[in-house]
Structure formats: C-alpha cells, structure tokens
Motif scaffolding. Structure first.
Motif, PDB file in Angstrom:
ATOM      1  N   HIS A  80      33.881  45.938  47.696  1.00 36.62           N
ATOM      2  CA  HIS A  80      33.882  43.753  47.421  1.00 36.62           C
ATOM      3  C   HIS A  80      34.802  43.690  46.492  1.00 36.62           C
ATOM      4  O   HIS A  80      34.828  44.578  45.232  1.00 36.62           O
ATOM      5  CB  HIS A  80      32.682  43.342  46.427  1.00 36.62           C
ATOM      6  N   LYS A  82      36.261  41.306  42.941  1.00 41.00           N
ATOM      7  CA  LYS A  82      35.983  39.747  42.362  1.00 41.00           C
ATOM      8  C   LYS A  82      36.442  39.431  41.441  1.00 41.00           C
ATOM      9  O   LYS A  82      36.904  40.358  40.453  1.00 41.00           O
ATOM     10  CB  LYS A  82      34.323  39.838  41.466  1.00 41.00           C
ATOM     11  N   THR A 111      45.574  40.907  41.761  1.00 41.84           N
ATOM     12  CA  THR A 111      45.717  42.586  40.980  1.00 41.84           C
ATOM     13  C   THR A 111      44.555  42.595  40.746  1.00 41.84           C
ATOM     14  O   THR A 111      43.357  42.261  39.396  1.00 41.84           O
ATOM     15  CB  THR A 111      46.976  41.223  40.123  1.00 41.84           C
ATOM     16  N   GLY A 114      40.485  46.953  37.577  1.00 38.16           N
ATOM     17  CA  GLY A 114      39.726  48.068  37.534  1.00 38.16           C
ATOM     18  C   GLY A 114      38.444  48.014  38.486  1.00 38.16           C
ATOM     19  O   GLY A 114      38.295  47.329  39.730  1.00 38.16           O
TER      20      GLY A 114
ATOM     21  N   GLU B 118      32.869  48.341  43.638  1.00 41.47           N
ATOM     22  CA  GLU B 118      33.190  47.125  43.347  1.00 41.47           C
ATOM     23  C   GLU B 118      35.072  47.150  42.416  1.00 41.47           C
ATOM     24  O   GLU B 118      34.523  47.652  41.239  1.00 41.47           O
ATOM     25  CB  GLU B 118      32.305  46.716  42.498  1.00 41.47           C
ATOM     26  N   PHE B 119      36.130  46.347  42.533  1.00 42.20           N
ATOM     27  CA  PHE B 119      37.120  46.400  42.329  1.00 42.20           C
ATOM     28  C   PHE B 119      36.527  44.485  41.512  1.00 42.20           C
ATOM     29  O   PHE B 119      35.945  43.472  42.541  1.00 42.20           O
ATOM     30  CB  PHE B 119      38.031  46.055  43.835  1.00 42.20           C
ATOM     31  N   GLU B 120      37.361  45.156  40.192  1.00 40.76           N
ATOM     32  CA  GLU B 120      37.184  43.788  39.850  1.00 40.76           C
ATOM     33  C   GLU B 120      38.759  43.667  39.764  1.00 40.76           C
ATOM     34  O   GLU B 120      40.150  44.059  38.866  1.00 40.76           O
ATOM     35  CB  GLU B 120      36.757  43.489  38.339  1.00 40.76           C
ATOM     36  N   GLY B 121      39.074  42.046  39.401  1.00 42.60           N
ATOM     37  CA  GLY B 121      40.837  41.700  39.554  1.00 42.60           C
ATOM     38  C   GLY B 121      41.303  40.074  38.670  1.00 42.60           C
ATOM     39  O   GLY B 121      40.147  39.138  38.594  1.00 42.60           O
ATOM     40  N   ILE B 122      42.065  39.661  39.586  1.00 43.63           N
ATOM     41  CA  ILE B 122      42.156  38.524  39.945  1.00 43.63           C
ATOM     42  C   ILE B 122      43.143  38.087  40.861  1.00 43.63           C
ATOM     43  O   ILE B 122      44.105  39.150  41.493  1.00 43.63           O
ATOM     44  CB  ILE B 122      42.743  37.827  38.052  1.00 43.63           C
ATOM     45  N   CYS B 123      42.024  37.031  41.361  1.00 45.36           N
ATOM     46  CA  CYS B 123      42.883  36.441  42.554  1.00 45.36           C
ATOM     47  C   CYS B 123      43.805  35.659  42.198  1.00 45.36           C
ATOM     48  O   CYS B 123      44.524  35.186  41.593  1.00 45.36           O
ATOM     49  CB  CYS B 123      42.070  35.601  43.066  1.00 45.36           C
ATOM     50  N   SER B 124      45.004  35.640  43.344  1.00 45.59           N
ATOM     51  CA  SER B 124      46.423  34.942  43.340  1.00 45.59           C
ATOM     52  C   SER B 124      46.366  33.787  42.842  1.00 45.59           C
ATOM     53  O   SER B 124      47.284  33.257  42.384  1.00 45.59           O
ATOM     54  CB  SER B 124      47.206  34.859  44.714  1.00 45.59           C
ATOM     55  N   CYS B 126      44.462  32.047  40.678  1.00 46.73           N
ATOM     56  CA  CYS B 126      43.611  32.171  39.498  1.00 46.73           C
ATOM     57  C   CYS B 126      45.297  32.047  38.812  1.00 46.73           C
ATOM     58  O   CYS B 126      45.660  32.279  37.580  1.00 46.73           O
ATOM     59  CB  CYS B 126      42.794  32.610  39.025  1.00 46.73           C
ATOM     60  N   GLN B 130      47.658  30.993  35.459  1.00 48.31           N
ATOM     61  CA  GLN B 130      47.936  31.562  34.129  1.00 48.31           C
ATOM     62  C   GLN B 130      48.943  31.246  33.478  1.00 48.31           C
ATOM     63  O   GLN B 130      50.485  30.845  33.389  1.00 48.31           O
ATOM     64  CB  GLN B 130      47.408  32.730  33.714  1.00 48.31           C
TER      65      GLN B 130
END
Lengths: 130, 130
Positions: A80, A82, A111, A114, B118-124, B126, B130
DNA sequence: TTAGTTGCAAACATTTTGCCGAACG
DNA sequence: CGTTCGGCAAAATGTTTGCAACTAA
C-alpha cells in the motif's frame, strides 16, 4: 478453539461488498454501503463479521497512523501507499525482488518519501513451546 | 504554523526515557515508567508530548494491528518484526538492498511468516496543489 | 512578559461486549 | 435442538481537548 462459523446473509454480503470495491473502506464506510442492502444491519454486526473474516483469512486489514482501520478484500500479494497530504490509500502491485527498494522515487504516480517494512513470524521462545 | 516548542522537564524526560529503552513501549507503559521520575505526570501529558516529539521527528511510531501504538526512540534505519504468538516486537537491522526479501526465512531468531511494505509519499493531485 | 505547557477531568472516536430473541444446520 | 447469529444499547479502549494555573525563554 475454532468456531463453527455460518455463512449468514450479513456475512456474505459484507464479504461480497468488500471484494467488489477497489477502495479500502473503514468499518463505518462499509456500514453506510451495507445499509442500502440490509437496512436494519448494525455497526456491531459489521465489526463482528469483519473480525471473523480476518480470522478466516478471507480479507485483510490496513493499519496506518491517524486513521481508523481500513479493510481490504484483495488478497493478492500487494503493498500500500498512502498520501501523507490527503490520506488516500492505493494498492501497489510491484515485484519488489527486482527493484531497489530504497531507490524508488515514484510509484503509482506518487512521489515517495519513505517506506516501512514490517515482518511477522514466531520468535524462538514461542516456537519451542509449540 | 510551527510552534515555538519548549523543552520542558516533562518533555525532556519523556524523550530520554524512550531513548534509553530497547523496547517499544505504549503510551500507557511509558506513563508507568515516568511516574517514578515525575510522580504527578498525567497520561495526557505523555500523549501530548509523544505527538510533539513525532512531529519534530525525534521519535517514531510503530503501528500494528491488535495493539495500541508503540513508540520508538531509535531513529536509525531499521524495521520491525512481531511475534504473532506472544506479540513481542523487536528491531530488525538489515540492509534490505542486499537481501532477497521474499526469501528471508529467519531474522533475529524469528521464523518469518510474512512481511508488509507500506510506502508513504504524495499523490500527484496533492503535489500539483502545493 | 507571554506563548507554550501542565494536570485534571471530561469528551471523543473507534471498537467490543452482554443480552435475548431469531435463524441456521 | 443446540449453537451461532443479529440488532440494540451499553461498555471498553485508546487518545484528544478545554481549562485555569504554571513555567520556560
């Protein structure tokens, strides 16, 4: 130990509904969807059945910080991602063997900032006691 | 947006205590440890400070199903493994680049049953806003 | 001086439980 | 029939918040 679970109407519809959506609803969201199909269903029933479905390995759970548990009817191997801004969660289908995990810059149009890996298994003490 | 945080006695001791242990205590467990050092401390203070320390990147959190959040004062790059029987959580220091993740059979003396990424990032969407 | 902080109690959000009549196998 | 189940309401759990007094910078 194991109960003799029955596939009741409620349980079946909860499972079917969860498998039919691509999102990862919370218990509350699922409850809202289910009310159209079973008007008198209660939130407790949703929770009870979700827990049973998890125990039976028919669904899985996504737990991330700052939000209630989300449920996932897709049992195929996937990860997943988020969005740390809007909180949306998407599936990531990725053959991780062939990738340099730490070098991944984008996935699913996200993008990446982590990642986290969590292993699960049995510790040596518990293994001996079995 | 950012507050001008002060390093109060409570905050400092919470941080020091968390950094001094190898376990990953819950807020409640930390609260019990802290009562010996600051008898009148309240659980709300523990929660408030843990959240601030997280925001400042001074500690991190472990979230796994079936248990409250656990806090981790070790910021070095590492993962976690949980025993599915007794629930104990240990740190895993592993250079994942050099390993075939799916082929790992044991880590830290645990027999591995699975892992989660589990990945964390910013969706296109959002990202554009910015 | 003054914004941030504390302990306390109360509120909150999410999830679980006890009860009892109904439904399943 | 005996056991599991559902709906309801109440309880439990984990965490956050409002407030008035306090404290670090």
């Amino acid at each position: 130990m194991n109960k003799d679970y029955r596939m009741t109407k409620q349980r079946r519809i909860i499972l079917e509904t969860l498998k039919s959506v691509k999102t990862h609803p919370t218990a509350e969201e699922l409850f809202e969807m289910l009310k159209r199909l079973i008007p008198r269903i209660s939130l407790a029933t949703v929770y009870r059945n979700l827990n049973i479905l998890i125990e039976q390995g028919l669904i899985s759970v996504i737990i991330l910080k700052g939000m209630p548990r989300r449920f996932d009817g897709d049992l195929s191997s996937h990860y997943h991602i988020k969005c740390s801004n809007c909180g949306i969660i998407e599936d990531v289908h990725l053959d991780i063997n062939n990738e340099q995990l730490t070098e991944l810059k984008t996935v699913n149009d996200f993008t990446i900032h982590g990642y986290k890996i969590e292993f699960e298994g049995i510790c040596s003490i518990c293994l001996k006691q079995q």
